[in-house]
Design a protein around this motif. Structure first.
Motif, PDB file in Angstrom:
ATOM      1  N   ASP A 110       8.812   3.703 -10.122  1.00 26.62           N
ATOM      2  CA  ASP A 110       7.686   3.849  -9.198  1.00 26.62           C
ATOM      3  C   ASP A 110       6.391   3.764 -10.007  1.00 26.62           C
ATOM      4  N   GLY A 167       2.818   4.572   0.822  1.00 26.35           N
ATOM      5  CA  GLY A 167       3.464   5.070   2.033  1.00 26.35           C
ATOM      6  C   GLY A 167       4.131   4.023   2.891  1.00 26.35           C
ATOM      7  N   THR A 168       4.246   2.790   2.401  1.00 31.93           N
ATOM      8  CA  THR A 168       4.867   1.753   3.229  1.00 31.93           C
ATOM      9  C   THR A 168       6.378   1.702   3.045  1.00 31.93           C
ATOM     10  N   GLY A 169       6.920   2.658   2.307  1.00 37.08           N
ATOM     11  CA  GLY A 169       8.374   2.741   2.238  1.00 37.08           C
ATOM     12  C   GLY A 169       8.993   2.027   1.050  1.00 37.08           C
ATOM     13  N   VAL A 206      12.550   6.126  14.465  1.00 35.32           N
ATOM     14  CA  VAL A 206      13.474   6.535  13.403  1.00 35.32           C
ATOM     15  C   VAL A 206      13.303   8.022  13.097  1.00 35.32           C
ATOM     16  N   HIS A 207      12.064   8.453  12.997  1.00 35.52           N
ATOM     17  CA  HIS A 207      11.827   9.853  12.637  1.00 35.52           C
ATOM     18  C   HIS A 207      12.036  10.792  13.820  1.00 35.52           C
ATOM     19  N   ALA A 215       4.582   6.666   5.953  1.00 35.18           N
ATOM     20  CA  ALA A 215       4.494   8.054   5.500  1.00 35.18           C
ATOM     21  C   ALA A 215       3.599   8.864   6.440  1.00 35.18           C
ATOM     22  N   ASN A 249       1.109  -0.579  -6.044  1.00 37.35           N
ATOM     23  CA  ASN A 249       0.130  -1.048  -5.072  1.00 37.35           C
ATOM     24  C   ASN A 249      -1.061  -1.691  -5.776  1.00 37.35           C
ATOM     25  N   LEU A 253      11.605   4.399  -0.298  1.00 33.44           N
ATOM     26  CA  LEU A 253      12.644   4.502   0.727  1.00 33.44           C
ATOM     27  C   LEU A 253      13.536   3.260   0.709  1.00 33.44           C
ATOM     28  N   PRO A 267       0.818  -1.214   0.000  1.00 37.51           N
ATOM     29  CA  PRO A 267       0.000   0.000   0.000  1.00 37.51           C
ATOM     30  C   PRO A 267       0.856   1.270   0.000  1.00 37.51           C
TER      31      PRO A 267
HETATM   32  N1  LIG Z   1       9.538   1.547   7.324  1.00 44.71           N
HETATM   33  C1  LIG Z   1       9.726   2.865   7.380  1.00 44.71           C
HETATM   34  N2  LIG Z   1      10.644   3.381   8.222  1.00 44.71           N
HETATM   35  C2  LIG Z   1      10.857   4.700   8.288  1.00 44.71           C
HETATM   36  N3  LIG Z   1      10.199   5.605   7.551  1.00 44.71           N
HETATM   37  C3  LIG Z   1       9.273   5.166   6.691  1.00 44.71           C
HETATM   38  C4  LIG Z   1       8.992   3.774   6.556  1.00 44.71           C
HETATM   39  N4  LIG Z   1       8.033   3.622   5.633  1.00 44.71           N
HETATM   40  C5  LIG Z   1       7.728   4.860   5.187  1.00 44.71           C
HETATM   41  N5  LIG Z   1       8.465   5.791   5.822  1.00 44.71           N
HETATM   42  C6  LIG Z   1       8.397   7.249   5.642  1.00 44.71           C
HETATM   43  O1  LIG Z   1       7.401   7.539   4.691  1.00 44.71           O
HETATM   44  C7  LIG Z   1       7.941   8.248   3.577  1.00 44.71           C
HETATM   45  C8  LIG Z   1       7.241   7.828   2.316  1.00 44.71           C
HETATM   46  O2  LIG Z   1       7.550   6.502   2.019  1.00 44.71           O
HETATM   47  P1  LIG Z   1       7.761   6.032   0.533  1.00 44.71           P
HETATM   48  O3  LIG Z   1       7.643   7.170  -0.420  1.00 44.71           O
HETATM   49  O4  LIG Z   1       8.977   5.217   0.481  1.00 44.71           O
HETATM   50  O5  LIG Z   1       6.502   5.124   0.385  1.00 44.71           O
HETATM   51  P2  LIG Z   1       6.020   4.368  -0.931  1.00 44.71           P
HETATM   52  O6  LIG Z   1       5.634   3.001  -0.457  1.00 44.71           O
HETATM   53  O7  LIG Z   1       6.993   4.515  -1.994  1.00 44.71           O
HETATM   54  O8  LIG Z   1       4.709   5.177  -1.196  1.00 44.71           O
HETATM   55  P3  LIG Z   1       3.941   5.383  -2.585  1.00 44.71           P
HETATM   56  O9  LIG Z   1       3.351   4.076  -2.936  1.00 44.71           O
HETATM   57  O10 LIG Z   1       2.919   6.406  -2.156  1.00 44.71           O
HETATM   58  O11 LIG Z   1       4.970   5.894  -3.541  1.00 44.71           O
HETATM   59  C9  LIG Z   1       9.407   7.935   3.602  1.00 44.71           C
HETATM   60  O12 LIG Z   1      10.146   8.934   3.023  1.00 44.71           O
HETATM   61  C10 LIG Z   1       9.682   7.809   5.089  1.00 44.71           C
HETATM   62  O13 LIG Z   1       9.870   9.079   5.640  1.00 44.71           O
END
Ligand SMILES: Nc1ncnc2c1ncn2[C@@H]1O[C@H](COP(=O)(O)OP(=O)(O)OP(=O)(O)O)[C@@H](O)[C@H]1O
Ligand SMILES: [Zn+2]
Length: 579
Positions: A234, A178-180, A316-317, A342, A281, A183, A176
């Motif tokens: 992405d 924002g799950t990183g 972490v944040h 996120a 996603n 990152l 989904p």
């Molecule tokens: N497991 C994690 N640990 C620390 N920070 C996280 C984590 N998951 C998400 N974040 C925070 O959320 C932000 C957004 O995550 P990211 O862009 O990698 O998500 P994504 O899965 O690529 O989302 P999208 O599908 O919307 O592109 C990161 O920059 C980070 O600050």
């Protein structure tokens, strides 16, 4: 909406209200427009600036002036919270307004898009520039484990070549928003100390046929020259959408781009050390050709964090900001079910902004609690003007949810109730908190949830003898649960353990395929209705049994606008005197 009118200062405006010469008032975001009698005794339009004046509502209510508030809602950061929460009341027209703005935004975006030819604007980061390592990614241990192999390979492709091992060169990160995913891809590049190419699927899609394909070619040329490196795509679903799904007319642009991508992927071998990571996603919409053995055949699932994962992400944040020692990150983790990384990163940032606003040099617990509400419900609308009747209905509605929740066994405790309007269009909410993550839901828990959703409307019916549009989201959420109970969880005797629907995308719970005949479909509707009606009756019964407490609590909430779970439970459990 803007009309010409004489500008007056706010004091004059208030004086004119008091005089009784104001006839109608329109409160907009940055100004107030009103009609009043001018010195000549004629009706005229006036304009004044917008003040943070809490007494304005009262003043206007005291006169016969007509007044309107223009509500400009913004997108709530977490609309999906509606499913976990007892649902907030939302004005129908606020939602409508919100949708219109989204629509306009989209149209505007299209018209404004630049037409770029030739060279793609792929971003290249040198190894040190992604600046991310696995230490920046909290939790997601399985994913990290799987990606370690890739890092090792990028460190030393020779080792793999000599033994004749084939590395999976294409890996799909699925999870989904924002799950990183982004990152994690950056962290892989950071750990491996290799260049990182990032491009978003939507950037490939141009208005002119052929440009997307050219971009793909260009990207891969650059990547080959910089190998070993990582290419991160992405939103791959925007290019890689199944050609069967794109309709009869097809989409030449997408087809060409996808074909080019497939060609490029076949054309280079892993020996060069180019690893492609892609994120989506919506894995189920991807074209089969993308998922054939040898192509994105390795999938790494990323899930929303559990309670421990959320705490780890907050930690972490928290490291990147100044925070007092006593903040309770575990507690915050508890109140943020279904939040993504996120969302949590955003929460810490909102907390920091609030600390600055309050003139503090460190983030305190109260800043985080403030941020929590923003993340959950949107910003406060300090000047929202609601009529007395509306406020009353909202207060009873929310207390209705809370009492129904509290009077049922096996339902999460009430944590907070608020009737401060929010920019998301939310007019009030009741928050419950689960002690642990709910992984297995029993039939009783589902039913309790539905009954709790019914509590708001039931309070309006029993106490105020009316119904409002405020239950819209409650109705939607309750129906979704009841439907899932019948069609997917085998919780209705009528259908035993028969699967009636399948879910296509686990991240979009609404995307389902029906497996049944029309006849059965009608029976499902009956069954869903039966559950809802049962729950509605039960909620009304609970309200009827607690009428004196309803009045007491709603009056308190009207006065204070917010109350904590403890205050609520204390008042609820106090013996009625005389009642
Ligand atoms: N497991 C994690 N640990 C620390 N920070 C996280 C984590 N998951 C998400 N974040 C925070 O959320 C932000 C957004 O995550 P990211 O862009 O990698 O998500 P994504 O899965 O690529 O989302 P999208 O599908 O919307 O592109 C990161 O920059 C980070 O600050
Ligand atoms: Zn409600």
């Amino acid at each position: 909406m803007k009309s010409k009118g004489e500008e007056v200062d706010y004091k004059t405006f208030v004086a004119m209200i008091e005089e009784g010469s104001v006839e109608s008032v329109l409160v907009e975001d940055s100004r107030i427009e009103f009609t009043a009698l001018n010195d000549e005794g004629e009706e005229a339009v006036f304009i004044t600036g917008r003040m943070e004046d809490p007494a304005l509502t009262e003043r206007l209510l005291a006169t016969n002036a007509k007044f309107t508030q223009e509500i400009i809602p913004e997108e709530s950061p977490l609309l999906n919270f509606f499913l976990i929460w007892i649902l907030p009341m939302v004005l129908l027209y606020a939602l409508w307004n919100f949708m219109m703005r989204r629509l306009q935004g989209r149209v505007g975006g299209l018209g404004g898009s630049e037409m770029k030819f030739g060279k793609s604007n792929v971003m290249v980061y040198a190894a040190s520039e992604t600046g991310k390592t696995f230490a920046d990614v909290a939790g997601q241990d399985e994913a990290k484990e799987a990606l370690w192999e890739v890092i090792d390979f990028l460190h030393n492709p020779q080792k793999y070549r000599e033994i004749g091992a084939k590395m999976p060169k294409e890996i799909l990160l699925v999870g989904p928003p924002g799950t990183g995913k982004t990152l994690l891809a950056k962290a892989v590049a950071g750990e491996a100390k290799v260049p990182f190419f990032l491009i978003s699927g939507s950037e490939f899609m141009e208005m002119f046929v052929g440009v997307g394909a050219a971009r793909v070619r260009d990207l891969f040329n650059q990547a080959q020259a910089k190998a070993p490196c990582i290419v991160f795509i992405d939103e791959i679903d925007t290019i890689g959408k199944s050609r069967n799904l794109s309709g009869i007319t097809g989409n030449d642009e997408r087809d060409q781009t996808l074909n080019q991508l497939l060609n490029e992927m076949d054309g280079f071998s892993s020996e060069k050390g180019v690893v492609i990571l892609a994120a989506t996603n919506k894995p189920e919409v991807l074209d089969k050709a993308l998922l054939r053995p040898g192509r994105f055949d390795r999938r790494i699932p990323l899930e929303l964090p559990d309670i421990a994962g959320r705490e780890a992400i907050l930690r972490v944040h928290a490291k990147t900001v100044k925070m007092t020692e006593d903040v309770d990150l575990k507690g915050i983790a508890k109140y943020t079910p279904v939040s993504s990384g996120a969302d949590l990163a955003n929460l810490i940032n909102e907390g920091a902004l609030h600390a600055i606003k309050e003139g503090r040099s460190e983030i305190t617990q109260s800043d985080l609690e403030y941020a929590l509400e923003i993340i959950l419900a949107g910003y406060q609308r300090k000047n929202a003007i609601l009529s007395k009747e509306d406020k009353l209905a909202i207060a009873y509605h929310e207390i209705g949810h809370a009492i129904v929740a509290a009077k049922q066994t096996d339902s999460a405790p009430v944590n907070k109730i608020s009737i401060i309007p929010r920019t998301s269009g939310v007019l009030g909410y009741t928050m419950q908190s689960e002690e642990t993550d709910q992984i297995l839901m029993s039939r009783e828990k589902f039913l309790n949830k539905i009954v709790t959703y019914m509590g708001g409307r039931s309070a309006e019916e029993v106490i105020l003898n009316t119904v409002t549009s405020g239950a819209e989201n409650d109705i939607e959420a309750a129906t979704a649960i009841a439907r899932a109970m019948v069609t997917r969880y085998g919780m209705s005797e009528k259908f035993d353990m028969m699967a009636l629907e399948t879910i296509n995308n686990p991240y979009l719970g609404t995307d389902v395929t029906s497996l049944v005949s029309n006849e059965t479909s009608a029976k499902i509707d009956d069954e869903v209705l039966r559950i809802i009606t049962f729950a509605h009756e039960k909620a009304k019964e609970i309200i009827r049994e607690n009428v004196p407490k309803m009045h007491e609590l709603a009056n308190y909430l009207l006065e204070k606008e917010t109350m904590t779970g403890e205050e609520f439970m204390e008042m609820l459990e106090e013996k009625d005197d005389g009642g």
